[in-house]
Each structure stands twice: as structure tokens, then as C-alpha cells.
Design a protein around this motif. Sequence first.
Motif, PDB file in Angstrom:
ATOM      1  N   VAL A  65       0.854  -1.207   0.000  1.00 48.87           N
ATOM      2  CA  VAL A  65       0.000   0.000   0.000  1.00 48.87           C
ATOM      3  C   VAL A  65       0.883   1.248   0.000  1.00 48.87           C
ATOM      4  N   THR A  66       1.850   1.283   0.909  1.00 47.97           N
ATOM      5  CA  THR A  66       2.729   2.458   1.035  1.00 47.97           C
ATOM      6  C   THR A  66       3.452   2.727  -0.281  1.00 47.97           C
ATOM      7  N   LYS A  67       3.969   1.656  -0.875  1.00 42.13           N
ATOM      8  CA  LYS A  67       4.713   1.801  -2.126  1.00 42.13           C
ATOM      9  C   LYS A  67       3.815   2.331  -3.250  1.00 42.13           C
ATOM     10  N   LEU A  68       2.593   1.826  -3.298  1.00 38.99           N
ATOM     11  CA  LEU A  68       1.671   2.260  -4.359  1.00 38.99           C
ATOM     12  C   LEU A  68       1.327   3.744  -4.243  1.00 38.99           C
ATOM     13  N   PHE A  69       1.392   4.291  -3.032  1.00 45.76           N
ATOM     14  CA  PHE A  69       1.070   5.711  -2.870  1.00 45.76           C
ATOM     15  C   PHE A  69       2.295   6.624  -2.986  1.00 45.76           C
ATOM     16  N   ASP A  70       3.475   6.053  -3.139  1.00 47.14           N
ATOM     17  CA  ASP A  70       4.679   6.892  -3.260  1.00 47.14           C
ATOM     18  C   ASP A  70       4.585   7.943  -4.375  1.00 47.14           C
ATOM     19  N   PRO A  71       4.150   7.571  -5.595  1.00 48.70           N
ATOM     20  CA  PRO A  71       4.078   8.607  -6.652  1.00 48.70           C
ATOM     21  C   PRO A  71       3.125   9.754  -6.306  1.00 48.70           C
ATOM     22  N   ILE A  72       2.068   9.455  -5.569  1.00 49.42           N
ATOM     23  CA  ILE A  72       1.125  10.497  -5.137  1.00 49.42           C
ATOM     24  C   ILE A  72       1.842  11.444  -4.173  1.00 49.42           C
ATOM     25  N   ARG A  73       2.554  10.873  -3.225  1.00 48.17           N
ATOM     26  CA  ARG A  73       3.253  11.695  -2.222  1.00 48.17           C
ATOM     27  C   ARG A  73       4.386  12.489  -2.866  1.00 48.17           C
ATOM     28  N   LYS A  74       5.013  11.893  -3.862  1.00 47.84           N
ATOM     29  CA  LYS A  74       6.082  12.618  -4.564  1.00 47.84           C
ATOM     30  C   LYS A  74       5.518  13.771  -5.385  1.00 47.84           C
ATOM     31  N   ASP A  75       4.235  13.696  -5.674  1.00 52.05           N
ATOM     32  CA  ASP A  75       3.572  14.798  -6.381  1.00 52.05           C
ATOM     33  C   ASP A  75       3.007  15.817  -5.378  1.00 52.05           C
ATOM     34  N   GLN A  76       3.508  15.758  -4.156  1.00 54.58           N
ATOM     35  CA  GLN A  76       3.156  16.749  -3.113  1.00 54.58           C
ATOM     36  C   GLN A  76       1.732  16.604  -2.586  1.00 54.58           C
ATOM     37  N   ILE A  77       1.170  15.411  -2.703  1.00 57.37           N
ATOM     38  CA  ILE A  77      -0.173  15.175  -2.165  1.00 57.37           C
ATOM     39  C   ILE A  77      -0.044  14.290  -0.920  1.00 57.37           C
ATOM     40  N   PRO A  78      -0.414  14.804   0.259  1.00 56.50           N
ATOM     41  CA  PRO A  78      -0.377  13.947   1.442  1.00 56.50           C
ATOM     42  C   PRO A  78      -1.473  12.882   1.387  1.00 56.50           C
ATOM     43  N   VAL A  79      -1.193  11.739   1.953  1.00 58.92           N
ATOM     44  CA  VAL A  79      -2.131  10.607   1.901  1.00 58.92           C
ATOM     45  C   VAL A  79      -2.592  10.281   3.327  1.00 58.92           C
ATOM     46  N   TRP A  80      -3.915  10.317   3.521  1.00 58.09           N
ATOM     47  CA  TRP A  80      -4.508  10.034   4.834  1.00 58.09           C
ATOM     48  C   TRP A  80      -5.199   8.680   4.752  1.00 58.09           C
ATOM     49  N   LEU A  81      -4.918   7.834   5.718  1.00 65.77           N
ATOM     50  CA  LEU A  81      -5.417   6.468   5.659  1.00 65.77           C
ATOM     51  C   LEU A  81      -6.321   6.152   6.844  1.00 65.77           C
ATOM     52  N   GLY A  82      -7.560   5.785   6.562  1.00 64.78           N
ATOM     53  CA  GLY A  82      -8.447   5.254   7.592  1.00 64.78           C
ATOM     54  C   GLY A  82      -8.387   3.731   7.528  1.00 64.78           C
ATOM     55  N   ILE A  83      -8.933   3.057   8.541  1.00 61.93           N
ATOM     56  CA  ILE A  83      -8.879   1.598   8.516  1.00 61.93           C
ATOM     57  C   ILE A  83     -10.281   0.983   8.599  1.00 61.93           C
ATOM     58  N   GLY A  84     -10.372  -0.266   8.122  1.00 63.36           N
ATOM     59  CA  GLY A  84     -11.652  -0.972   8.081  1.00 63.36           C
ATOM     60  C   GLY A  84     -11.534  -2.363   8.679  1.00 63.36           C
ATOM     61  N   ASN A  85     -12.573  -3.173   8.443  1.00 70.37           N
ATOM     62  CA  ASN A  85     -12.624  -4.490   9.084  1.00 70.37           C
ATOM     63  C   ASN A  85     -11.667  -5.507   8.473  1.00 70.37           C
ATOM     64  N   HIS A  86     -11.049  -5.174   7.340  1.00 71.37           N
ATOM     65  CA  HIS A  86     -10.022  -6.066   6.789  1.00 71.37           C
ATOM     66  C   HIS A  86      -8.613  -5.547   7.109  1.00 71.37           C
ATOM     67  N   ASP A  87      -8.538  -4.625   8.050  1.00 72.18           N
ATOM     68  CA  ASP A  87      -7.236  -4.107   8.478  1.00 72.18           C
ATOM     69  C   ASP A  87      -6.895  -4.604   9.874  1.00 72.18           C
ATOM     70  N   ASN A  88      -5.598  -4.513  10.181  1.00 75.67           N
ATOM     71  CA  ASN A  88      -5.119  -4.817  11.523  1.00 75.67           C
ATOM     72  C   ASN A  88      -4.373  -3.589  12.010  1.00 75.67           C
ATOM     73  N   ARG A  89      -4.956  -2.931  13.003  1.00 78.34           N
ATOM     74  CA  ARG A  89      -4.459  -1.611  13.431  1.00 78.34           C
ATOM     75  C   ARG A  89      -2.975  -1.641  13.812  1.00 78.34           C
ATOM     76  N   GLU A  90      -2.589  -2.617  14.617  1.00 82.51           N
ATOM     77  CA  GLU A  90      -1.205  -2.648  15.111  1.00 82.51           C
ATOM     78  C   GLU A  90      -0.231  -2.948  13.979  1.00 82.51           C
ATOM     79  N   ARG A  91      -0.607  -3.917  13.129  1.00 79.10           N
ATOM     80  CA  ARG A  91       0.307  -4.238  12.017  1.00 79.10           C
ATOM     81  C   ARG A  91       0.406  -3.058  11.047  1.00 79.10           C
ATOM     82  N   PHE A  92      -0.694  -2.356  10.842  1.00 79.57           N
ATOM     83  CA  PHE A  92      -0.709  -1.164   9.990  1.00 79.57           C
ATOM     84  C   PHE A  92       0.260  -0.113  10.545  1.00 79.57           C
TER      85      PHE A  92
END
Length: 302
Positions: A103-130
Amino acid sequence: MPIYLPAISRRRFLATTLTAAAGALCAPSLLAARRKTDADTWAFLSDIHISADPKKVARNTNMTDNLKAVRKEILSWPTRPSGLLVNGDLAFNSGESVDYAAVTKLFDPIRKDQIPVWLGIGNHDNRERFWDSVKSAKKTQTGLADRQVMMISNKHANFFVLDSLIETLKTPGLVGEEQREWLKKTLDANADKPAIIIFHHNPVESGMAANLNDEKEMFEILRPRKQVKAWFFGHTHFWNTQQDESGIHLVNLPCVAYPFKPEAPSGWVHSTLKPEGMRLELRCVDKTHKQQGDVKDLKWRV
Ligand SMILES: [Zn+2]
């Protein structure tokens, strides 16, 4: 420890592109230099379901390919959105650390284009591992220490991003008393601007039955606070807008990954904040989809 992915500094980005042998890397940098940021616009995504395996297919959909298609469109939009937010279900199924690295790698080009990325979590996520996996993240100071909770201030509205994950792979969601108290306090302290509530689970029927255990308590908090104008959710993999009896807009963000209903679109939402409302434009992955370009002009309740 709420976190987000800040924009990657342009100096670092230019250094990368200058040393890159591939011409392909230079093209976005020229585009990035040319286009302006529109501070009133955001890219909203939900349910990206990224697997560490980029070839992974579920329900006839390659989730990595879908996110790359969405990313390409955001990077080539005439103006740069001021932020990108993903409303949960970042990981494919069970919130594995390797999925978050992807996920982080896929958003790198967005961040390099000066766009901050905000991530919420859902039921298929694991908060601590995230939290452990996203190495390049910054902590935010606006939320609760043990939940992925954030307040994001814009010129025309504040976003309140909550965390409705109960337990990984448990389908229903819950905001819970601690977050509800935080929300009440933070809404009251920031009542001068329209408030938009954002988290994963759907509080009302929308493509599927309501799936939030404390939706009644949440509506009791939100309805009397007139600064609350909209409530965004995902989870259902369905695009829909409706209003509750008090006039709060209930916006069901589409999935980037696979829809549960074959006729539902995959895609993202380009949004423009205005003093009196918000314009939402659906951008489908499949440009031939009948809902491609669907525009909803939300007017705020008074
Ligand atoms: Zn999902």
C-alpha cells in the motif's frame, strides 16, 4: 498513534528523477511542476484491498491494477488535489504487514507529487500491524492515542476521521464510547466550520444493511450539531448518496477494488469543497461504466 503519509519533499523527488535512467520517471515530474494545487479539492478512495501479491485477483478484479488506474488519473488531473484519503480496507483481507508495505509503495508517486495521503482503517485491516508497517508515516496529534482518529482542517470544512474497526475480519463496526466522547468535544471546539464525518462502516442501508453497532448513538451526537453536514463511509463497495431526516448527507464512497454487486462501479471520488456545500464527481475505473462522471452537488443544511 494516528498516522498519515506526508508529501515527499520535491528536492528528494527531483534528485530521484534526475538520477533515474528511465525517461518514464521524468514525465510526471514535469507535469507536477506545471500543475497547481487546488486547496479546495480532495481525492476520496475506499476499500482498496491491496495484496502484497500484485497479481492477486478477487472477484475477477486485480486490485493493484485498479489502484494504479486510479492513481494515474489523479496524477494527470488538471489541478492537484490538496489531499488523498482512503476510507479503510487498505489490506486485501486480514491486514498483513506485507500488504501495508505494498500500500505504502503504491502511494509513493502520489506523495512525490506533493499530495499527502490520509489512511483510515476498516474491518479487513489490523491496526497494530498497519502502524508498525508504515515506516514513512508521520504521527498526528489530533486524535486518540490508540485509535486511527484524526481531524483534518480545510478552508471550507473540517474532516473528522474515525476508526470503526472492532477486530480484524469481524464485519460490523463500532465507534465506541471513547471516540464518541472525543468527537463530541472536538466538534464543539470546532463549531465554526462545516464538519464532515468520515469512517469505514455504513450507518444506514446502502447497497447492504446498516453495519455499525452504535449508529443510534452517533446520530444522537451528529443531528443536533448543525455544523455536521455530511457523513462519508465505505464498506459496502457501493456508490450512493442520500440524506437523513435532519439533512445530513450520507455519502457511500465506491470501492477501488471489486464491487459486491456486478453492476456497481469501482472508482474514486473527486470532491470540491465550497462554503455552502460540496461537489462530488464519480470517476470509474471502467470509463465505459454508465455512472462514469456522475456528479452530486451537496448543499449543506442550515
Ligand atoms: Zn471492503
